[in-house]
Design a protein around this motif. Structure first.
Motif, PDB file in Angstrom:
ATOM      1  N   ALA C  13       2.682 -21.593  37.537  1.00 40.81           N
ATOM      2  CA  ALA C  13       2.319 -23.003  37.740  1.00 40.81           C
ATOM      3  C   ALA C  13       1.099 -23.296  36.889  1.00 40.81           C
ATOM      4  CB  ALA C  13       2.012 -23.258  39.209  1.00 40.81           C
ATOM      5  N   VAL C  20      -2.200 -36.729  25.844  1.00 37.49           N
ATOM      6  CA  VAL C  20      -1.008 -36.407  25.074  1.00 37.49           C
ATOM      7  C   VAL C  20       0.068 -35.756  25.950  1.00 37.49           C
ATOM      8  CG1 VAL C  20      -1.810 -34.110  24.379  1.00 37.49           C
ATOM      9  CG2 VAL C  20      -0.231 -35.342  22.904  1.00 37.49           C
ATOM     10  N   PHE C  21      -0.350 -35.156  27.079  1.00 38.38           N
ATOM     11  CA  PHE C  21       0.597 -34.400  27.895  1.00 38.38           C
ATOM     12  C   PHE C  21       1.398 -35.254  28.889  1.00 38.38           C
ATOM     13  CE2 PHE C  21      -2.596 -31.247  26.570  1.00 38.38           C
ATOM     14  CZ  PHE C  21      -1.773 -30.361  25.925  1.00 38.38           C
ATOM     15  N   PRO C  23       3.199 -36.813  31.848  1.00 39.07           N
ATOM     16  CA  PRO C  23       3.420 -36.328  33.217  1.00 39.07           C
ATOM     17  C   PRO C  23       3.066 -34.850  33.400  1.00 39.07           C
ATOM     18  CG  PRO C  23       5.509 -36.700  32.097  1.00 39.07           C
ATOM     19  CD  PRO C  23       4.444 -37.283  31.229  1.00 39.07           C
ATOM     20  N   ALA C  24       2.950 -34.107  32.314  1.00 37.57           N
ATOM     21  CA  ALA C  24       2.608 -32.690  32.424  1.00 37.57           C
ATOM     22  C   ALA C  24       1.129 -32.488  32.752  1.00 37.57           C
ATOM     23  CB  ALA C  24       2.987 -31.952  31.136  1.00 37.57           C
ATOM     24  N   ARG C  26       0.159 -33.469  35.568  1.00 38.39           N
ATOM     25  CA  ARG C  26       0.294 -33.135  36.985  1.00 38.39           C
ATOM     26  C   ARG C  26       0.558 -31.632  37.131  1.00 38.39           C
ATOM     27  NH1 ARG C  26       4.152 -37.920  37.312  1.00 38.39           N
ATOM     28  NH2 ARG C  26       5.818 -36.395  37.523  1.00 38.39           N
ATOM     29  N   LEU C  27       0.248 -31.083  38.302  1.00 37.24           N
ATOM     30  CA  LEU C  27       0.581 -29.675  38.545  1.00 37.24           C
ATOM     31  C   LEU C  27       2.098 -29.523  38.513  1.00 37.24           C
ATOM     32  CD1 LEU C  27      -0.496 -26.842  39.277  1.00 37.24           C
ATOM     33  CD2 LEU C  27      -0.159 -27.443  41.681  1.00 37.24           C
ATOM     34  N   HIS C  28       2.573 -28.641  37.678  1.00 36.05           N
ATOM     35  CA  HIS C  28       4.013 -28.370  37.593  1.00 36.05           C
ATOM     36  C   HIS C  28       4.157 -26.873  37.304  1.00 36.05           C
ATOM     37  CE1 HIS C  28       2.742 -29.023  33.444  1.00 36.05           C
ATOM     38  NE2 HIS C  28       3.845 -28.405  33.034  1.00 36.05           N
ATOM     39  N   GLY C  29       5.250 -26.452  36.662  1.00 32.45           N
ATOM     40  CA  GLY C  29       5.412 -25.023  36.412  1.00 32.45           C
ATOM     41  C   GLY C  29       6.412 -24.765  35.314  1.00 32.45           C
ATOM     42  N   ALA C  30       6.617 -23.498  35.026  1.00 35.76           N
ATOM     43  CA  ALA C  30       7.558 -23.130  33.972  1.00 35.76           C
ATOM     44  C   ALA C  30       8.024 -21.698  34.162  1.00 35.76           C
ATOM     45  CB  ALA C  30       6.915 -23.256  32.596  1.00 35.76           C
ATOM     46  N   ASN C  81      -6.358 -25.226  28.142  1.00 32.06           N
ATOM     47  CA  ASN C  81      -4.976 -25.651  28.375  1.00 32.06           C
ATOM     48  C   ASN C  81      -4.057 -24.465  28.129  1.00 32.06           C
ATOM     49  OD1 ASN C  81      -4.985 -28.371  29.178  1.00 32.06           O
ATOM     50  ND2 ASN C  81      -5.261 -29.090  27.079  1.00 32.06           N
ATOM     51  N   THR C  83      -1.086 -24.014  27.261  1.00 35.14           N
ATOM     52  CA  THR C  83       0.154 -24.473  26.634  1.00 35.14           C
ATOM     53  C   THR C  83       1.027 -23.277  26.258  1.00 35.14           C
ATOM     54  OG1 THR C  83      -0.893 -24.403  24.469  1.00 35.14           O
ATOM     55  CG2 THR C  83      -0.981 -26.504  25.656  1.00 35.14           C
TER      56      THR C  83
END
Lengths: 132, 132, 132, 132, 132, 132
Positions: C13, C20-21, C23-24, C26-30, C81, C83
């Motif tokens: 997460a 530039v990001f 909606p990303a 927000r806390l999200h994940g991958a 970040n 990324t």
């Protein structure tokens, strides 16, 4: 029986409750590559199951309600484990509602069933299959 | 109906008996990328079909009994052609035994069926599907 | 020039800072499916670049330090970040340290360079390439 | 139930009639990566569903009748939309004819059903399933 | 060196002139799954090579100028064979123009190079690499 | 710089000598999915790097000399470990000989380099790159 599948993805954060989940009890995240299959016994007058363009748009709309979010904080999932298999059902049920509401066009009401598969990695995925 | 799939692989040597097999009658080998799908009508109390971690471990254990071997010399396959489709059944049957023996946990006894797919290359694969 | 690549994955997460990001932020994940390539001008005495088994273990160890975590709370990434491209470098640098420390064996000190690729979805990935 | 799948591809030009198709009403084209699955309840005397070599040859022969063509000018499709799902049926029906004619060998007459999937891109595919 | 890749696709019709092309001299078509890689020695202030969202939009815009068309009738390609490798360059050059024009943002002017790969099937693809 | 890649596969048996190989010291086997990339600074008069059809044929011919064999019994590999990276070089060198001999046509003599990648599973692959 015919089937048409479209693919998209979503990226979410979540955690699981239950010892079975081990380190996945911690807040982590996933990319779900999502395949939505529309099944139908006969093609419509245009020779399609559903329009691939519209199916792609509706799948994207369903995933946009979930993506870039921490699912632990979403009211819809309060008290629930948002496992890959459980989320496959959520996506399938929400797509089914959209088909019933006519979002894929009148002809798409002839769709017989849906299968939704969520790939959580290159080595694990889950699916949910339901009639429409 | 829900499904959960885990993927692993094995690398074996073997040969086939029968003119239909052409050059594959010679001793050769294969990497099988193996997908094991557990199917279930309803999720368990943790909202899962089976624990992906445990399913992965059991699949690895089944494949470890076959991998890095010349199957022509394995007693279990004496007199048999270890074709991709025949091996798909072997893997499915051995996984089913493990589910029945409780290796995937008590809850996994609720699994309804298994599908095992062996990919022998990017252009050919075989599967075997059975109830549990 | 030879190369050997092994693949594994991690699930994390995080959130990003910067307009530039979108909606990303927000806390999200991958899920990152991670490919680590070891490059070498000549093979060692065993005819390998690195042992695929050991390379797999070291990559798994590096990813285990990151997986099932909220990277926003990791001290190592404070103010940064995380990324996809930045994480590709983190993984490559940590693998390089392990090679230098001898974790892949004495012969692996002959490795010339590393490329690490992180696939964040079926439609986007990033890589970082460095000498060893 | 067993299944054996072989993969090949074809490259065609065509256009569609009907507003639902939007820009695809213009003459354009597609690569279809084609998977043909042969399903069978029990293996034959050689422990196979069908010979993968012969299945590959027959699929290639069916696709050769369609590939490198403008389907708008093929008599077989006059007045029809050659959508991905419609072409999946064409390929399945033509393969079925070949099985019935003995092209895959006497034993292949024991095949119970066929599934043909046409992948039109990395994000869309269609299939047709039929008994034999 | 860092790289970020985004994937999209286009569907076109065309034919080739020259005996080397055999049946591909007839009007046919292709789906090209297109990967565009942006290469850069150092990340920008947001820790990215380029914004994946904007890169995806610009790639889509470039492909939209080609997709759902018969390239034989496009003035830009008059007298030219639109082979996979030639089209890879067209896409790369058009993306490069967009980067130079600022379409990916001011920071993206720091991109060092581009690689564009067009997959014409599961068994063939072509690429073109250029500095920016 | 342009590149064109074609894919095929081979299925072989072999064993390795050296403790580093662990269980792979036993006779086992592998499917290698093989990608051969031809690199070239400028396209030829037909706008191609090499003819994809001819490149596919030559790759198939090189792989046919290896496939469906026990490499431990091949004189060409006596005393050598036929690791994935070593076989990548064998395939690249044999393809290079064919290009030099004119098997891909006169124009293909303009090819600058080759990269051959052998995928031994979904989680491991090796490559060898050389000038022509």
């Amino acid at each position: 029986m015919y089937g048409v599948t479209v693919r998209d993805h979503m990226m979410i954060a979540h955690s699981f409750r239950g010892e079975v989940f081990g380190p996945a009890q911690r807040l982590h995240g996933a990319t779900y590559v999502v395949d939505a299959t529309f099944r139908r016994a006969a093609l419509d007058a245009d020779s399609i199951v559903v329009d691939i363009g519209r199916a792609t748009e509706e799948l994207r709309a369903v995933l946009a309600e979930l993506s870039y979010r921490n699912l632990d904080e979403e009211e819809a999932f309060a008290g629930a484990n948002t496992t890959t298999e459980a989320l496959a059902r959520v996506v399938a049920d929400r797509l089914a509602e959209r088909v019933h509401a006519g979002a894929l066009g009148e002809s798409a009401r002839g769709v017989d069933g849906l299968v939704v598969t969520l790939h959580e990695s290159h080595v694990a995925w889950a699916s949910y299959e339901r009639p429409l």
